[in-house]
Design an enzyme around this catalytic site. Sequence first.
Site, PDB file in Angstrom:
ATOM      1  CB  VAL A   1      -0.978  -0.140   1.251  1.00  0.00           C
ATOM      2  CG1 VAL A   1      -2.080  -1.195   1.112  1.00  0.00           C
ATOM      3  CG2 VAL A   1      -0.109  -0.214   2.489  1.00  0.00           C
TER       4      VAL A   1
ATOM      5  CB  SER B   1      14.210   5.101  -0.361  1.00  0.00           C
ATOM      6  OG  SER B   1      14.456   5.666   1.020  1.00  0.00           O
TER       7      SER B   1
ATOM      8  CB  VAL C   1       3.583  -0.121   4.318  1.00  0.00           C
ATOM      9  CG1 VAL C   1       2.524  -0.480   5.505  1.00  0.00           C
ATOM     10  CG2 VAL C   1       4.723   0.718   4.938  1.00  0.00           C
TER      11      VAL C   1
ATOM     12  CG  ASP D   1      11.619  12.113   8.813  1.00  0.00           C
ATOM     13  OD1 ASP D   1      11.746  13.112   8.141  1.00  0.00           O
ATOM     14  OD2 ASP D   1      11.622  10.938   8.403  1.00  0.00           O
TER      15      ASP D   1
END
Length: 561
Positions: free
Chosen positions: A287, A291, A295, A445
Site C-alpha cells: 500500500v 526507499s 508497507v 522526521d
Amino acid sequence: MTFNKAFLASLMLLSSSSHTLAFTTTTIGSSSFSYTTQRAASTLDETETKIPEEEESNDNKKLDINNNEASTTTNNNNKNLKQDIIKKLDEVVDDDDENLSFADRLTNSGVASAAAMATAAVNAAVSMKSLEAPSVEKSFIALDKSANELDEEGLPLVYDKDLIQAYWSKEKGALNKRWGYFVGKAVPFLTKLTTLFIRDGKIADKEIPALSRKAREDLQDLGPTFIKAGQMMSVRPDVLPQATLDELTKLQDSVEVFDTKIAVQQIERELGGPLGQFFSSISEEPVAAASLAQVYLATLQGSDEKVAIKVQRPDVLGTVSKDLYVLRRAAEVFQGLIERFAPQQRTNYVALLNEWSIGFYTELDFNNEAKNQKRLREMFIDKDIKGITVPRVYEELCTRRILVSEWIEGKKLSDASTEEIARVTPYAQEAFLTQLFEVGFFHADPHPGNLLLLDEPTEDGVEIALIDCGLMASINEVDRDYMISAVIHLANRDYASLVDDFIRLQILPEDSNRPAIIPLMDKALSPYVKGGGAKRYEEEVRRLYGMEEGTSASAQVGGFQ
C-alpha cells in the site's frame, strides 16, 4: 600530477554547486573564472609536496587499499570517467576547433581543467587517506546501544563505528567501484553548474527545471540512500527553489517496489514460521513503498484487527553502508575545500553528514523504531496530549527487518484542506512542544507524510496520528533550557541575546562576528516573528530585499541562487 595538486583540484570541482564560485560571483564572465583557477593553481603550486614513489608504495601497502582488484577497478573507473568528462565537455564548453586534443582543452578551459583534474584525483583520494566512520559520541540520535549483533555480511544491526569501519576495510574494492560511479554522476552535473555560473554569473530561473530533473534522475540511478536524501530535501523550501522541490517530490512516488513474494519470504524468515501462522490475510501489493521499505495491509490471525507490516528491502543494509562511505568521503572533500579556500564558511559539513548518516543507518533497525514508537505513544498518554496519537506496536511481531503496528485509516496531512489543517494544528503544536522542550525526546522526521489526518475522529477525540518513529532524537535538559531561552529572545526580537543562545547551543562558534551577525538576524528572522504564515513571510521578504512581483522568493533566498 602530484597528490596535493590533484586532491585540491578535486575539492574545487566537487564543491562548485555551492561555494567554489565565491571568487567569481561578483564578476560575470570567463575572465573571472580564469582568475579563480589561476589563484587556485598558484595556491596549489605553493603547497605542493611530491610523494616519493617508494614512500607512496609503502603507504599504499600499509593501508592495503590498492590490491590488484581495487587497482584494476580504479583504472577502469578513471578511463570511464575521463570519457564521461570529454563527452560532457562537448555539451557544455563551446570550442571553435573541434580537433583540439584533450590536453589542449584542459589548457584552454577552466571548467575542463577543473573537471579533468578532479577525475584524476578522486580515486587517488580514496586510496591515499584512511577514513573513520561517524562516531555516536556527539550524536543526538536515539538508538539502542545495548546490542551488537552482526548480519550475514558482517554489518552491525545497530550502528557501531568500529564494526562499520571493519566492514569498510573488508570491502575496499566495492567501495572504490561505488565511489567511481558516484563521481561519474557528480562531475558532469557540477561541470554543468559551473559553466552556467561562468556564462551568466548565476543559475537563471529558466535553467532550474532542467537541472532539477537531471539531479532527480541521478539520485534515482544512485539508489536508495540518495533517493532518501532527495526525499529529505524535497520538503525544504528554505533551501531549494520550488521547481526543484516539485521535481524531488517525484521521488516519493518513483520508488520501485520489490516483489510481494520476496516480502512474504522476508516476513516468514524473520518471524520463524509460515505467514498464515501470524496473519489471516495480507494485501497482494504494497500500500506504500519507500526507499528503505514497503508497507502491506494485513489482518492478525485469530482476530479482525488490521495491522500495517513494514518490510525492509532485501540487502539494503549493505548498500546503505557503502553509500555512507561515499557520502562521508564527499563531505570530507567538500570540507577540505571550504577550510582551504573559503575559511569564512564556518559550517562543519562533515559533522552534519555524520549525524545524518547515523540517523539514516539507525532507521534500518526496526526493533529500535518499535521501541521509539512505544515510548512516544506512552509519552502522549502520560502527558495527557489531546487530539493526537501514535499507533500501537505489536512487539512480539517486530524484528530487525519487520515492524508490525496498528493500522491507521487516514490521509497525509499534505492532502488535507486548509480548514482541516487549521483545526488540528493546535494538537500538533502541543505534541511537538512537549516532546522538544519538556521531555527532550522528539520525532525528528515530521514531514507531512508522517502526519495522518484520521478519516473519522476516535471516541477520545483523536484526529491525527504521528507515524514512522525510525528517526528520533534526544536533547539534554541544559540544551532544552538554552532552546527555550532562544525562543523567548526571538519572540522579543532580542537578537544580541539570541546570538549568545546560539553560541551556547554551538550553532554559532564562540568567536562569531557579533556586530555583523545581529543585523543579519534582524533582517532574516523579523519576518518570521511577525507571523501571518508563509504568504505573509514571502511578502515581507520581498519588501526587505526589494524584490519585484513575479520573482521567485524561494529561488532568490535559497537554493541555486
